[in-house]
Write an enzyme that holds these catalytic residues in place. Structure first.
Site, PDB file in Angstrom:
ATOM      1  CE  LYS A  25      -2.294  -0.244   3.932  1.00 42.07           C
ATOM      2  NZ  LYS A  25      -1.631  -1.428   4.326  1.00 42.07           N
TER       3      LYS A  25
ATOM      4  NE  ARG B 284      -4.189   1.256  10.786  1.00 43.80           N
ATOM      5  CZ  ARG B 284      -3.209   0.528   9.984  1.00 43.80           C
ATOM      6  NH1 ARG B 284      -3.320  -0.353  10.375  1.00 43.80           N
ATOM      7  NH2 ARG B 284      -2.262   1.217  10.286  1.00 43.80           N
TER       8      ARG B 284
ATOM      9  NE  ARG C 202       7.950  -4.893   5.985  1.00 41.38           N
ATOM     10  CZ  ARG C 202       6.550  -3.925   5.568  1.00 41.38           C
ATOM     11  NH1 ARG C 202       6.301  -3.420   4.676  1.00 41.38           N
ATOM     12  NH2 ARG C 202       5.766  -4.365   6.335  1.00 41.38           N
TER      13      ARG C 202
ATOM     14  NE  ARG D 253      10.130  -4.271  12.896  1.00 40.50           N
ATOM     15  CZ  ARG D 253       9.162  -4.235  12.343  1.00 40.50           C
ATOM     16  NH1 ARG D 253       9.012  -3.295  11.628  1.00 40.50           N
ATOM     17  NH2 ARG D 253       7.993  -3.905  13.566  1.00 40.50           N
TER      18      ARG D 253
ATOM     19  NE  ARG E 219       1.989  -6.714  12.082  1.00 40.70           N
ATOM     20  CZ  ARG E 219       3.559  -6.450  11.859  1.00 40.70           C
ATOM     21  NH1 ARG E 219       4.521  -7.404  11.979  1.00 40.70           N
ATOM     22  NH2 ARG E 219       2.530  -5.452   9.935  1.00 40.70           N
TER      23      ARG E 219
END
Length: 192
Positions: free
Chosen positions: A13, A88, A127, A133, A144
């Protein structure tokens, strides 16, 4: 052109919104960026949001909507905008719809970038590794994505019911996905 981009984390997005901003010559409005800017500017809504976040709570829909209303009042949005990261949930979709009708800028289209869960997990894990991370493990990413699906499915239904939803295959090169989006919104742009 007033456009909402919908898609799970990792669907592309943000990347596509930046490209659309340049192509359509309308601002890309990310609620996360907007929230950070308002807090940094020390606006009334920004101060309220900062207090809420300092308590570890989520910023209310009312604060976010107030920030969006202020943002939509700026001259650069007269020709439209691209929303990324909002709405959302169904309450936000209803509130946004009411706000846009009230200010005479109804939503033109919602574009959902459709990407299979396994590919989303792969993209986010890649990513995360590139950014160092450790929190984006495949299991945490799947959780998620399940939360996203449960909260956002009603938003997708909202735009489908209003005849504003178009689903675009979000798999392929950046150019291929971008071309699909442009082709999907072309009929809306011709009408508007």
């Amino acid at each position: 052109m007033r456009l909402v981009l919908l898609g799970a984390p990792g669907s592309g997005k943000g990347t596509q919104a930046a490209r659309l901003e340049e192509h359509l010559q309308v601002p890309h409005i990310s609620t996360g960026d907007l929230l950070r800017a308002e807090v940094a500017a020390g606006s009334t809504l920004g101060r309220e949001a900062k207090e809420v976040m300092a308590r570890g709570e989520l910023v209310s829909d009312a604060i976010l909507l107030g920030m969006l209303e202020d943002r939509f009042s700026r001259p650069d949005t007269a020709g439209g905008f691209i929303l990324d990261g909002y709405p959302r949930n169904l309450a936000q979709a209803d509130a946004l719809d009411a706000l846009l009708k009230r200010i005479g800028q109804p939503m033109d289209a919602a574009v959902q970038l459709d990407v299979a869960t396994d590919l989303l997990v792969e993209r986010i894990a890649g990513r995360a590794a590139a950014e160092g991370r450790a929190d984006d493990t495949p299991d945490s990413v799947r959780t998620r994505l399940q939360v996203y699906d449960s909260q956002t499915a009603p938003v997708i239904g909202f735009y489908r019911t209003h005849g504003q939803l178009t689903v675009v295959d979000g798999v392929g090169t950046l150019d291929e996905v971008f071309t699909r989006i442009i082709e999907a919104i072309a009929p809306v742009r011709e009408v508007g």
